[in-house]
Design an enzyme around this catalytic site. Structure first.
Site, PDB file in Angstrom:
ATOM      1  N   ARG A  55      25.471  44.176  27.258  1.00 24.88           N
ATOM      2  CA  ARG A  55      26.813  44.440  27.789  1.00 24.88           C
ATOM      3  C   ARG A  55      27.604  43.155  27.978  1.00 24.88           C
ATOM      4  O   ARG A  55      28.808  43.114  27.725  1.00 24.88           O
ATOM      5  CB  ARG A  55      26.729  45.199  29.121  1.00 24.88           C
ATOM      6  N   CYS A  68      24.713  40.492  32.435  1.00 27.66           N
ATOM      7  CA  CYS A  68      24.402  41.898  32.706  1.00 27.66           C
ATOM      8  C   CYS A  68      22.897  41.951  32.990  1.00 27.66           C
ATOM      9  O   CYS A  68      22.351  40.996  33.537  1.00 27.66           O
ATOM     10  CB  CYS A  68      24.829  42.805  31.556  1.00 27.66           C
TER      11      CYS A  68
END
Length: 106
Positions: free
Chosen positions: A68, A63
């Site tokens: 994430r 990410c």
């Protein structure tokens, strides 16, 4: 797998990518378009979380900075997929001096 093995460095990512490992970028399409690891496939986090069992073993997840992708790697592992998150994400990839695709290189 032990928790400590869920994250890898950008150096590990580069080696695995060169060997043919699939790279998933879980950022938004807009973020992805601004620049990504060459060859990475954009699968936004929300989409990946709906179907985590549909991805291949050995996938590397990236990410922007690692948060994430860590969440995505955990979801993939819970679905039985061998996956790791790239610590530092795309930002660390760029900081290491590696090329990106799309957008302007930083």
């Amino acid at each position: 797998m032990p928790e400590e093995s869920i994250e890898v460095t950008v150096e590990d990512l580069a080696t695995a990518r060169d060997a043919g490992a699939e790279v998933l970028d879980v950022r938004s399409p807009e973020e992805y378009a601004q620049g990504h690891v060459p060859g990475a496939r954009n699968v936004p986090l929300e989409q990946l979380l709906r179907t985590p069992g549909e991805f291949p073993d050995g996938v590397r997840v990236v990410c922007q900075s690692g948060g994430r992708s860590l969440r995505a790697a955990r979801a993939l592992r819970e679905a039985g997929v061998d996956a790791v998150s790239v610590s530092g994400g795309t930002a660390a990839w760029i900081e290491s001096g590696r090329d990106t695709e799309g957008g302007a290189a930083r």
